[in-house]
Design a protein around this motif. Structure first.
Motif, PDB file in Angstrom:
ATOM      1  N   SER A 226       0.839  -1.197   0.000  1.00 27.94           N
ATOM      2  CA  SER A 226       0.000   0.000   0.000  1.00 27.94           C
ATOM      3  C   SER A 226       0.876   1.250   0.000  1.00 27.94           C
ATOM      4  O   SER A 226       0.689   2.160  -0.820  1.00 27.94           O
ATOM      5  CB  SER A 226      -0.925  -0.012   1.220  1.00 27.94           C
ATOM      6  N   ALA A 227       1.854   1.284   0.911  1.00 28.15           N
ATOM      7  CA  ALA A 227       2.797   2.403   0.915  1.00 28.15           C
ATOM      8  C   ALA A 227       3.625   2.415  -0.366  1.00 28.15           C
ATOM      9  O   ALA A 227       3.949   3.484  -0.898  1.00 28.15           O
ATOM     10  CB  ALA A 227       3.709   2.310   2.136  1.00 28.15           C
ATOM     11  N   GLY A 228       3.954   1.220  -0.868  1.00 24.80           N
ATOM     12  CA  GLY A 228       4.738   1.131  -2.090  1.00 24.80           C
ATOM     13  C   GLY A 228       4.036   1.730  -3.291  1.00 24.80           C
ATOM     14  O   GLY A 228       4.664   2.362  -4.154  1.00 24.80           O
ATOM     15  N   CYS A 229       2.721   1.531  -3.374  1.00 29.22           N
ATOM     16  CA  CYS A 229       1.957   2.109  -4.482  1.00 29.22           C
ATOM     17  C   CYS A 229       2.020   3.630  -4.456  1.00 29.22           C
ATOM     18  O   CYS A 229       2.229   4.277  -5.489  1.00 29.22           O
ATOM     19  CB  CYS A 229       0.499   1.645  -4.395  1.00 29.22           C
ATOM     20  N   VAL A 230       1.814   4.212  -3.271  1.00 29.49           N
ATOM     21  CA  VAL A 230       1.848   5.670  -3.176  1.00 29.49           C
ATOM     22  C   VAL A 230       3.253   6.186  -3.471  1.00 29.49           C
ATOM     23  O   VAL A 230       3.429   7.209  -4.137  1.00 29.49           O
ATOM     24  CB  VAL A 230       1.371   6.132  -1.785  1.00 29.49           C
ATOM     25  N   GLN A 231       4.271   5.464  -2.984  1.00 34.52           N
ATOM     26  CA  GLN A 231       5.636   5.862  -3.310  1.00 34.52           C
ATOM     27  C   GLN A 231       5.916   5.711  -4.802  1.00 34.52           C
ATOM     28  O   GLN A 231       6.692   6.476  -5.382  1.00 34.52           O
ATOM     29  CB  GLN A 231       6.633   5.042  -2.493  1.00 34.52           C
ATOM     30  N   GLY A 232       5.269   4.722  -5.431  1.00 31.65           N
ATOM     31  CA  GLY A 232       5.391   4.600  -6.873  1.00 31.65           C
ATOM     32  C   GLY A 232       4.874   5.841  -7.581  1.00 31.65           C
ATOM     33  O   GLY A 232       5.482   6.325  -8.549  1.00 31.65           O
ATOM     34  N   GLY A 233       3.742   6.368  -7.096  1.00 32.58           N
ATOM     35  CA  GLY A 233       3.222   7.618  -7.652  1.00 32.58           C
ATOM     36  C   GLY A 233       4.180   8.770  -7.448  1.00 32.58           C
ATOM     37  O   GLY A 233       4.345   9.636  -8.319  1.00 32.58           O
ATOM     38  N   MET A 234       4.844   8.791  -6.276  1.00 33.17           N
ATOM     39  CA  MET A 234       5.823   9.840  -6.010  1.00 33.17           C
ATOM     40  C   MET A 234       7.004   9.744  -6.975  1.00 33.17           C
ATOM     41  O   MET A 234       7.470  10.764  -7.515  1.00 33.17           O
ATOM     42  CB  MET A 234       6.330   9.741  -4.576  1.00 33.17           C
ATOM     43  N   PHE A 235       7.497   8.523  -7.223  1.00 32.55           N
ATOM     44  CA  PHE A 235       8.626   8.372  -8.128  1.00 32.55           C
ATOM     45  C   PHE A 235       8.221   8.638  -9.581  1.00 32.55           C
ATOM     46  O   PHE A 235       9.047   9.081 -10.382  1.00 32.55           O
ATOM     47  CB  PHE A 235       9.246   6.995  -7.978  1.00 32.55           C
ATOM     48  N   ALA A 236       6.967   8.367  -9.915  1.00 35.76           N
ATOM     49  CA  ALA A 236       6.482   8.762 -11.239  1.00 35.76           C
ATOM     50  C   ALA A 236       6.526  10.277 -11.378  1.00 35.76           C
ATOM     51  O   ALA A 236       6.932  10.823 -12.412  1.00 35.76           O
ATOM     52  CB  ALA A 236       5.058   8.244 -11.441  1.00 35.76           C
ATOM     53  N   TYR A 237       6.116  10.963 -10.303  1.00 31.86           N
ATOM     54  CA  TYR A 237       6.189  12.428 -10.297  1.00 31.86           C
ATOM     55  C   TYR A 237       7.628  12.909 -10.422  1.00 31.86           C
ATOM     56  O   TYR A 237       7.923  13.847 -11.182  1.00 31.86           O
ATOM     57  CB  TYR A 237       5.560  12.947  -9.001  1.00 31.86           C
ATOM     58  N   ILE A 238       8.539  12.264  -9.694  1.00 36.44           N
ATOM     59  CA  ILE A 238       9.944  12.658  -9.757  1.00 36.44           C
ATOM     60  C   ILE A 238      10.497  12.485 -11.171  1.00 36.44           C
ATOM     61  O   ILE A 238      11.240  13.331 -11.685  1.00 36.44           O
ATOM     62  CB  ILE A 238      10.771  11.838  -8.745  1.00 36.44           C
ATOM     63  N   ALA A 239      10.122  11.384 -11.822  1.00 38.24           N
ATOM     64  CA  ALA A 239      10.631  11.115 -13.169  1.00 38.24           C
ATOM     65  C   ALA A 239       9.996  12.016 -14.221  1.00 38.24           C
ATOM     66  O   ALA A 239      10.671  12.447 -15.164  1.00 38.24           O
ATOM     67  CB  ALA A 239      10.388   9.651 -13.531  1.00 38.24           C
ATOM     68  N   GLY A 240       8.705  12.288 -14.065  1.00 38.69           N
ATOM     69  CA  GLY A 240       7.981  12.999 -15.114  1.00 38.69           C
ATOM     70  C   GLY A 240       7.816  14.488 -14.922  1.00 38.69           C
ATOM     71  O   GLY A 240       7.609  15.226 -15.889  1.00 38.69           O
ATOM     72  N   SER A 241       7.906  14.973 -13.674  1.00 35.64           N
ATOM     73  CA  SER A 241       7.609  16.383 -13.428  1.00 35.64           C
ATOM     74  C   SER A 241       8.613  17.355 -14.051  1.00 35.64           C
ATOM     75  O   SER A 241       8.199  18.456 -14.447  1.00 35.64           O
ATOM     76  CB  SER A 241       7.482  16.639 -11.924  1.00 35.64           C
ATOM     77  N   PRO A 242       9.912  17.023 -14.153  1.00 33.23           N
ATOM     78  CA  PRO A 242      10.795  17.995 -14.824  1.00 33.23           C
ATOM     79  C   PRO A 242      10.336  18.307 -16.248  1.00 33.23           C
ATOM     80  O   PRO A 242      10.331  19.475 -16.658  1.00 33.23           O
ATOM     81  CB  PRO A 242      12.164  17.294 -14.807  1.00 33.23           C
ATOM     82  N   PHE A 243       9.941  17.284 -16.995  1.00 29.99           N
ATOM     83  CA  PHE A 243       9.464  17.521 -18.364  1.00 29.99           C
ATOM     84  C   PHE A 243       8.135  18.267 -18.349  1.00 29.99           C
ATOM     85  O   PHE A 243       7.958  19.255 -19.083  1.00 29.99           O
ATOM     86  CB  PHE A 243       9.304  16.193 -19.106  1.00 29.99           C
ATOM     87  N   VAL A 244       7.191  17.796 -17.520  1.00 26.14           N
ATOM     88  CA  VAL A 244       5.849  18.391 -17.511  1.00 26.14           C
ATOM     89  C   VAL A 244       5.898  19.856 -17.085  1.00 26.14           C
ATOM     90  O   VAL A 244       5.277  20.722 -17.712  1.00 26.14           O
ATOM     91  CB  VAL A 244       4.908  17.583 -16.587  1.00 26.14           C
ATOM     92  N   LEU A 245       6.637  20.153 -16.037  1.00 24.77           N
ATOM     93  CA  LEU A 245       6.638  21.505 -15.500  1.00 24.77           C
ATOM     94  C   LEU A 245       7.596  22.434 -16.237  1.00 24.77           C
ATOM     95  O   LEU A 245       7.250  23.595 -16.510  1.00 24.77           O
ATOM     96  CB  LEU A 245       6.988  21.466 -14.008  1.00 24.77           C
ATOM     97  N   ILE A 246       8.793  21.939 -16.583  1.00 24.58           N
ATOM     98  CA  ILE A 246       9.791  22.803 -17.215  1.00 24.58           C
ATOM     99  C   ILE A 246       9.553  22.917 -18.715  1.00 24.58           C
ATOM    100  O   ILE A 246       9.529  24.018 -19.279  1.00 24.58           O
ATOM    101  CB  ILE A 246      11.215  22.277 -16.928  1.00 24.58           C
ATOM    102  N   GLU A 247       9.379  21.767 -19.379  1.00 27.04           N
ATOM    103  CA  GLU A 247       9.248  21.773 -20.837  1.00 27.04           C
ATOM    104  C   GLU A 247       7.837  22.150 -21.300  1.00 27.04           C
ATOM    105  O   GLU A 247       7.673  22.986 -22.193  1.00 27.04           O
ATOM    106  CB  GLU A 247       9.637  20.402 -21.393  1.00 27.04           C
ATOM    107  N   LEU A 248       6.818  21.525 -20.718  1.00 29.54           N
ATOM    108  CA  LEU A 248       5.450  21.763 -21.181  1.00 29.54           C
ATOM    109  C   LEU A 248       4.867  23.076 -20.684  1.00 29.54           C
ATOM    110  O   LEU A 248       4.177  23.783 -21.420  1.00 29.54           O
ATOM    111  CB  LEU A 248       4.534  20.613 -20.754  1.00 29.54           C
ATOM    112  N   HIS A 249       5.123  23.406 -19.417  1.00 29.40           N
ATOM    113  CA  HIS A 249       4.479  24.583 -18.822  1.00 29.40           C
ATOM    114  C   HIS A 249       5.440  25.745 -18.593  1.00 29.40           C
ATOM    115  O   HIS A 249       5.043  26.760 -18.024  1.00 29.40           O
ATOM    116  CB  HIS A 249       3.781  24.186 -17.521  1.00 29.40           C
TER     117      HIS A 249
END
Length: 404
Positions: A226-249
């Motif tokens: 259960s904690a692992g799933c939420v941490q998975g979402g956090m690591f997805a954010y870590i991997a994807g947010s630089p592109f989404v926030l810096i490049e896209l927005h």
């Protein structure tokens, strides 16, 4: 050797807990500090942003696999010896990252860096379980998150400043220096917490049997995942947010750290709310409510992206709610998962970390591989992680003992 207690030490942050927090901070320091450098890394190493994101994936793989090794070793030899080996490897690999000539070499050194750094994650959780019972463990984990939560706030800011003044390679030289400092900290300030009578054999059959028994334990497995799933979402954010926030927005790389820091501040705040809640409420009741935050935030984020109505303020709000929820989820799920594992705290801590970072690896890799130039991959992965955490907590609840 310090005996287990039923209440936290009188100090808000006793020395042993500060040591644990410093060791746990290795992971966010190693991950978050180089996130603002992704575009610079891609340009300097003549590769694309997807390949740079995979260096994060290899780091998460190393974190997941390495923990499975250090857990049984710490149950056999104690908590300190594995730290000497792991921190030395971490420092050497950090130097290798700083000297990497291409992205493939950087991936290899990042993997080795994670194999060394993950020892701090295993040992810190095991030390808390050595010393405290379930409810007090949850409060200790919450206090630990207050200290380690500073890393996600400060690391991107420091990384951005170092990137601007000295280049991305200097970031990894700082990692190397941190390893040396932590080795001194462990040697001079950390006491052994494993009772010699609890030391376990390293016979392969015994180790494998211990892992198999843990995988069949619904309480341990459900709460860990259960904690692992939420941490998975956090690591997805870590991997994807630089592109989404810096490049896209169009957020400036030097300002990215402020966004990341705001989310970390939410996590810290909720961890301290959790420390107060668990004094009078059952751990599982707090966890059940807290899991609604990432579930709903992920679903709203995915729905908005699918409908094409996801402006930057909505994205930032969903990211904040999802990540702040970790402040309540991680301490309680960890305490519940380890509550009946005092006889093999290192092994249980290792398997829990392996499972959780395994989820993080899969989620981060999914965002990288599915990279399509939009925010949809990140949104969908976070929604799956948030929803899955709710279901897995229910699975773990079925094995919960009345004593909790």
């Amino acid at each position: 050797m310090t005996s287990k207690t039923s209440a936290p030490a009188s100090a808000r942050f006793p020395l042993w807990l500060l040591v644990c927090a410093s060791l746990t901070a290795i992971a966010p320091l190693s991950i978050d500090m180089y996130l603002p450098a992704f575009p610079a890394l891609a340009a300097d190493l003549h590769t694309d942003i997807g390949q740079v994101q995979l260096t994060l994936g290899t780091f998460l793989v190393g974190l997941a696999l390495g923990q499975a090794f250090y857990g049984p070793v710490s149950d056999r030899f104690g908590r300190k010896p594995p730290l000497y080996v792991g921190l030395t490897l971490y420092g050497v690999a950090a130097a290798g990252c700083a000297l990497a000539a291409d992205v493939e070499a950087l991936m290899l050194w990042r993997f080795l860096q994670a194999l060394g750094g993950c020892t701090g994650l295993v040992v810190s959780r095991a030390v808390i379980r050595d010393r405290l019972e379930a409810r007090e463990s949850a409060r200790a984990f919450s206090s630990l998150m207050l200290v380690m939560g500073l890393a996600p706030i400060l690391a991107p800011l420091i990384g951005g400043a170092v990137l601007a003044s000295a280049g991305w390679r200097a970031i990894f030289w700082i990692h190397c220096g941190a390893a040396v400092l932590l080795l001194w900290f462990v040697h001079s300030r950390m006491e052994e917490s494993l009772d010699p009578q609890r030391r376990r054999t390293l016979h392969p059959g015994t180790v494998l049997r211990g892992y198999w028994e843990l995988l069949r334990d619904r309480e341990f497995l459900g709460y860990s995942l259960s904690a692992g799933c939420v941490q998975g979402g956090m690591f997805a954010y870590i991997a994807g947010s630089p592109f989404v926030l810096i490049e896209l927005h169009g957020i400036d790389p030097s300002h990215y750290g402020f966004v990341f820091g705001a989310n970390a501040f939410g996590l810290i705040a909720m961890s301290q709310v959790n420390a107060r809640l668990v004094r009078t409420r059952a751990l599982d009741d707090v966890l059940r409510v807290a899991l609604l935050a990432p579930c709903l935030a992920g679903l709203v984020l995915a729905g908005a992206e699918l409908l094409g109505v996801a402006p930057l303020p909505l994205l930032l709000c969903c990211f904040f709610v999802f990540l702040a929820g970790l402040g309540c989820i991680t301490p309680n799920a960890s305490a519940l998962a380890l509550s009946r594992q005092s006889h093999r705290a290192g092994t249980a801590s290792a398997l829990m970390g392996t499972l959780q970072f395994g989820f993080g690896t899969l989620a981060g890799a999914a965002v990288s591989v599915w990279h399509d130039g939009t925010a949809l991959p990140l949104a969908v992965v976070m929604a799956i992680c948030g929803s899955g955490a709710v279901l897995l907590r229910r699975y773990g609840r079925a094995g919960l003992q009345p004593a909790h």
